[in-house]
Design a protein around this motif. Structure first.
Motif, PDB file in Angstrom:
ATOM      1  N   ASP A 143      55.394  12.592  55.139  1.00 41.69           N
ATOM      2  CA  ASP A 143      54.569  13.475  54.298  1.00 41.69           C
ATOM      3  C   ASP A 143      53.824  14.537  55.104  1.00 41.69           C
ATOM      4  O   ASP A 143      53.558  15.619  54.612  1.00 41.69           O
ATOM      5  N   LYS A 144      53.467  14.182  56.347  1.00 47.86           N
ATOM      6  CA  LYS A 144      52.657  15.108  57.155  1.00 47.86           C
ATOM      7  C   LYS A 144      53.466  16.281  57.691  1.00 47.86           C
ATOM      8  O   LYS A 144      52.916  17.238  58.196  1.00 47.86           O
ATOM      9  N   TYR A 145      54.811  16.142  57.636  1.00 44.59           N
ATOM     10  CA  TYR A 145      55.666  17.132  58.287  1.00 44.59           C
ATOM     11  C   TYR A 145      56.585  17.833  57.296  1.00 44.59           C
ATOM     12  O   TYR A 145      57.021  17.243  56.316  1.00 44.59           O
ATOM     13  N   GLU A 146      56.876  19.072  57.617  1.00 49.63           N
ATOM     14  CA  GLU A 146      57.791  19.841  56.781  1.00 49.63           C
ATOM     15  C   GLU A 146      59.022  20.127  57.643  1.00 49.63           C
ATOM     16  O   GLU A 146      58.900  20.579  58.793  1.00 49.63           O
ATOM     17  N   LYS A 147      60.221  19.853  57.117  1.00 46.47           N
ATOM     18  CA  LYS A 147      61.440  20.068  57.898  1.00 46.47           C
ATOM     19  C   LYS A 147      61.681  21.562  58.079  1.00 46.47           C
ATOM     20  O   LYS A 147      61.553  22.331  57.135  1.00 46.47           O
ATOM     21  N   VAL A 148      62.044  21.948  59.291  1.00 48.82           N
ATOM     22  CA  VAL A 148      62.411  23.337  59.547  1.00 48.82           C
ATOM     23  C   VAL A 148      63.938  23.426  59.604  1.00 48.82           C
ATOM     24  O   VAL A 148      64.564  24.151  58.855  1.00 48.82           O
ATOM     25  N   VAL A 207      60.483  20.029  62.980  1.00 47.00           N
ATOM     26  CA  VAL A 207      59.550  19.992  61.839  1.00 47.00           C
ATOM     27  C   VAL A 207      58.277  20.739  62.215  1.00 47.00           C
ATOM     28  O   VAL A 207      58.050  21.027  63.391  1.00 47.00           O
ATOM     29  N   LYS A 208      57.474  21.045  61.193  1.00 51.37           N
ATOM     30  CA  LYS A 208      56.140  21.529  61.543  1.00 51.37           C
ATOM     31  C   LYS A 208      55.097  20.741  60.772  1.00 51.37           C
ATOM     32  O   LYS A 208      55.346  20.274  59.657  1.00 51.37           O
ATOM     33  N   SER A 209      53.972  20.572  61.425  1.00 51.04           N
ATOM     34  CA  SER A 209      52.895  19.787  60.840  1.00 51.04           C
ATOM     35  C   SER A 209      52.288  20.568  59.685  1.00 51.04           C
ATOM     36  O   SER A 209      52.000  21.761  59.819  1.00 51.04           O
ATOM     37  N   LYS A 210      52.106  19.902  58.557  1.00 46.65           N
ATOM     38  CA  LYS A 210      51.505  20.577  57.401  1.00 46.65           C
ATOM     39  C   LYS A 210      50.030  20.876  57.675  1.00 46.65           C
ATOM     40  O   LYS A 210      49.460  21.794  57.098  1.00 46.65           O
ATOM     41  N   GLY A 225      50.461  23.471  61.418  1.00 49.33           N
ATOM     42  CA  GLY A 225      51.615  24.345  61.665  1.00 49.33           C
ATOM     43  C   GLY A 225      52.287  24.180  63.014  1.00 49.33           C
ATOM     44  O   GLY A 225      53.200  24.924  63.367  1.00 49.33           O
ATOM     45  N   GLN A 270      54.790  22.814  65.831  1.00 50.00           N
ATOM     46  CA  GLN A 270      56.173  22.336  65.711  1.00 50.00           C
ATOM     47  C   GLN A 270      56.412  21.100  66.583  1.00 50.00           C
ATOM     48  O   GLN A 270      55.890  21.000  67.695  1.00 50.00           O
TER      49      GLN A 270
END
Length: 275
Positions: free
Chosen positions: A2-7, A21-24, A27, A29
């Motif tokens: 949940d804390k990370y967004e896939k790049v 990924v980047k941290s929500k 930001g 990486q």
């Protein structure tokens, strides 16, 4: 997750996937290794958790920094720093045949050795040293990564005889089905040094059988004479067919032409000798 967004997905290996990924939150990486553990036996799961614990204890300027790990939906996720400078393999290929200076090679090599010393001093084998596992940060620092298959050396457990890793980096003893040891890491280190000097693999062949023959013979094309005798003789030592004749990482770092370079890579708190 949940804390990370896939790049994007940046790699796939024997271990699973590597995802950028980047941290929500901020930001930043990171790279997340996703390892499927649902199909593993409980003993294998224990092993992989133990491995993560080893990773979590590694803190060194020349080792890719571990952030955290968690299990979710049958997968083990390991979060590591992202090295935006890419890996050494890409760097070598981008040279388009233009050789690196000896100073550059030795600076990189010393940093790889400092990382490997940190690992070997803890009785751990890296087992997957190759140019694709050596990363550059944006300030040009070299970091050894991917202990995906490192194993803590345990004298009671016979070393895994498995043949892992990219075939170009296999040592003669592995080709002969003997156990992996710390000197097998040193052979792979020699393969990386050779690549930095020639922009090519030391041992190449069209098929596995011929590759194994070349490795066992220890026959490789010579390195350009534009590099020093010290550098070329170091390579010959790293490529000794008998692992006992290969130097340890500590004795490599003791060589005067390398030891004089160490100081600039040590952070003050690590540097115990003022000489």
């Amino acid at each position: 997750m949940d804390k990370y967004e896939k790049v994007k997905k940046i790699g796939e290996g024997s271990f699973g996937k590597a995802i950028l990924v980047k941290s929500k939150d901020h930001g930043h990486q990171y790279v997340i290794k996703e390892i499927g553990i649902s199909g593993m036996s409980s003993k294998e799961r224990q092993e992989s958790r133990k491995e993560v614990a080893v990773l979590a204890n590694m803190s060194h300027p020349n080792i890719v920094q571990y952030k955290e790990s968690f299990e979710e939906g049958g997968c083990l996720y390991i979060v590591m720093d992202y090295c935006e400078g890419g890996d050494l393999f890409k760097k070598i290929n981008s040279q388009k045949g233009v050789l690196f200076s000896e100073a550059q090679i030795l600076d990189w090599f010393v940093q790889i050795c400092l990382a490997l010393k940190h690992v070997h001093d803890r009785k751990i084998l890296h087992r997957d040293i190759k140019s694709q596992n050596i990363f550059l940060t944006k300030d040009g620092t070299v970091q050894l990564g991917d202990f995906g298959i490192a194993r803590v050396l345990n004298s009671t457990v016979e070393l895994a005889r498995t043949c892992i890793g990219t075939p170009y980096y296999l040592s003669p003893e592995i080709c002969e089905n003997k156990p992996y040891n710390n000197k097998s890491d040193i052979w792979a280190l020699g393969c990386v040094l050779y690549e930095m000097c020639t922009l090519k693999h030391a041992f190449e062949a069209g098929n596995m059988k011929n590759l194994v023959l070349k490795i066992i013979r220890g026959s490789y094309p010579p390195v350009s004479c534009h590099y020093s005798q010290e550098l070329r003789s170091l390579l010959a030592q790293l490529f000794k067919r008998d692992p006992r004749e290969r130097p340890s990482v500590n004795s490599i770092l003791d060589k005067p032409f390398l030891s004089c370079r160490i100081e600039k890579f040590l952070t003050p708190q690590v540097d115990s000798c003022s000489a």
